[in-house]
Scaffold this motif. Structure first.
Motif, PDB file in Angstrom:
ATOM      1  N   TYR A 219       0.837  -1.198   0.000  1.00  0.00           N
ATOM      2  CA  TYR A 219       0.000   0.000   0.000  1.00  0.00           C
ATOM      3  C   TYR A 219       0.875   1.252   0.000  1.00  0.00           C
ATOM      4  N   SER A 220       0.279   2.352  -0.480  1.00  0.00           N
ATOM      5  CA  SER A 220       0.924   3.658  -0.362  1.00  0.00           C
ATOM      6  C   SER A 220       0.928   4.100   1.094  1.00  0.00           C
ATOM      7  N   ALA A 221       1.689   5.133   1.398  1.00  0.00           N
ATOM      8  CA  ALA A 221       1.748   5.640   2.771  1.00  0.00           C
ATOM      9  C   ALA A 221       0.364   6.071   3.253  1.00  0.00           C
ATOM     10  N   GLN A 222      -0.430   6.692   2.378  1.00  0.00           N
ATOM     11  CA  GLN A 222      -1.780   7.111   2.765  1.00  0.00           C
ATOM     12  C   GLN A 222      -2.642   5.916   3.107  1.00  0.00           C
ATOM     13  N   SER A 223      -2.620   4.891   2.268  1.00  0.00           N
ATOM     14  CA  SER A 223      -3.431   3.707   2.534  1.00  0.00           C
ATOM     15  C   SER A 223      -2.953   2.978   3.782  1.00  0.00           C
ATOM     16  N   ARG A 224      -1.646   2.957   4.018  1.00  0.00           N
ATOM     17  CA  ARG A 224      -1.134   2.309   5.226  1.00  0.00           C
ATOM     18  C   ARG A 224      -1.638   3.002   6.482  1.00  0.00           C
TER      19      ARG A 224
END
Length: 336
Positions: free
Chosen positions: A320-325
């Motif tokens: 996942y991207s940092a936002q999704s994480r």
């Protein structure tokens, strides 16, 4: 065919994730294509069908509800709330995570209407809203059980600690998280928590978003709105390194006498008896291929070689991207 348990339900060992009909992977197929896959899944013996309020901002539940209503007594129907589409002042629908009790009640009522059913068999908290104690969200879901609108509860993308907090408020029947050869996060703690508490584990993206099907060789061809474009391991540099894993993986599939997709699913079925994978597809032939994994027998030595070949150390890039994480609660491996 031996069934697998999810709370009070007995289901075919492989379910159907319905998201692909309406959401996430670029332009959705025509509704009649999703209908064909749903009916083919029924014909092949699938009994667990998984959708969510978020997918297609309700459109996925509408398709699933319309097609499966005549067969409602034959299936275990799962959906999710706590993350849904909300229309802004500009008229644009946007994804919103909202775990407040009033939001969960509203999501459930909307889902029941779209699914054309009086009760949802398995209702998940799609994301834990970290602004709301998980006990409050699960308490609201428990009241839906008391009211006869939901039969059993689930959680999605949460840690072992959160599972224990939620389970103390109301029994949790299933935990759903991404799990495959190339996404091993559940092995840190969640699988053991599920075993200890008697909770089924439902594995989404079990064929690694087409990577383990040997079906995606050039990520630059993905549509602009395909969610894989936001995932680090599908970035061209990472993906080029990941593609180097495929020749050895396909050789193991040949040795096992199955296709690459079937090997990925069979690996999950052999891992734990309480795991139920839910691959998604918009293609009837791919559906039948996936379901054939229930007949694949893997020897322990081959499983060991699979584990050593594709795992969190050999795969390049985060899932996942940092936002999704930041939006999920799953345990994570340290950055390499």
């Amino acid at each position: 065919m031996p069934q697998r348990s999810i709370g009070p339900f007995q289901v075919f060992p492989i379910g159907l994730g319905c998201m692909n009909f309406s959401h996430a992977y670029g332009t959705p197929p025509p509704p009649e294509q999703g209908e064909r896959v749903l009916l083919a899944a029924l014909d092949q013996g699938v009994t667990l069908f998984d959708t969510a309020a978020l997918y297609g901002f309700g459109g996925n539940e509408t398709i699933v509800g319309r097609v499966l209503k005549p067969h409602r007594s034959r299936i275990t129907l799962a959906s999710k709330g706590g993350m849904a589409g909300v229309q802004g002042d500009d008229g644009v629908m946007r994804r919103v995570i909202d775990g407040r009790p009033e939001a969960i009640r509203r999501n459930c009522e909307d889902s029941l209407r779209r699914l054309q059913t009086e009760v949802i068999d398995l209702y998940y908290l799609h994301r834990w809203d970290k602004k709301v104690p998980v006990e409050e969200s699960v308490g609201a879901m428990g009241r839906l059980v008391e009211q006869g609108k939901v039969r059993a509860l689930g959680l999605s993308e949460v840690s072992a600690a959160t599972i224990r907090k939620a389970h103390a408020v109301h029994p949790i029947a299933a935990v759903q998280t991404e799990y495959s050869l190339w996404t091993r996060n559940p092995e840190i703690a969640v699988l053991d928590a599920c075993r200890e508490l008697g909770i089924a584990f439902v594995a989404f993206s079990p064929v690694a978003r087409a990577f383990l099907c040997d079906a995606l060789h050039d990520v630059t061809t993905l549509e602009a709105k395909d969610i894989r474009r936001t995932m680090p391991r599908f970035e061209p540099a990472h993906y080029a390194r990941n593609l180097q894993l495929l020749p050895g993986y396909k050789a193991l599939a040949r040795e096992a006498g199955c296709t690459p997709a079937q090997l990925a699913l069979a690996w999950l079925l052999h891992k734990r008896e309480y795991i139920v994978p839910i691959p998604g597809t918009t293609n009837v032939d791919h559906l039948r291929e996936n379901l054939g994994a229930v007949n694949v027998k893997l020897q322990p030595a081959l499983i060991e070689r699979l584990d050593a070949h594709i795992n969190q150390r050999t795969v390049s890039g985060h899932r996942y991207s940092a936002q999704s994480r930041s939006e999920v609660d799953t345990e994570d491996y340290p950055e390499a």
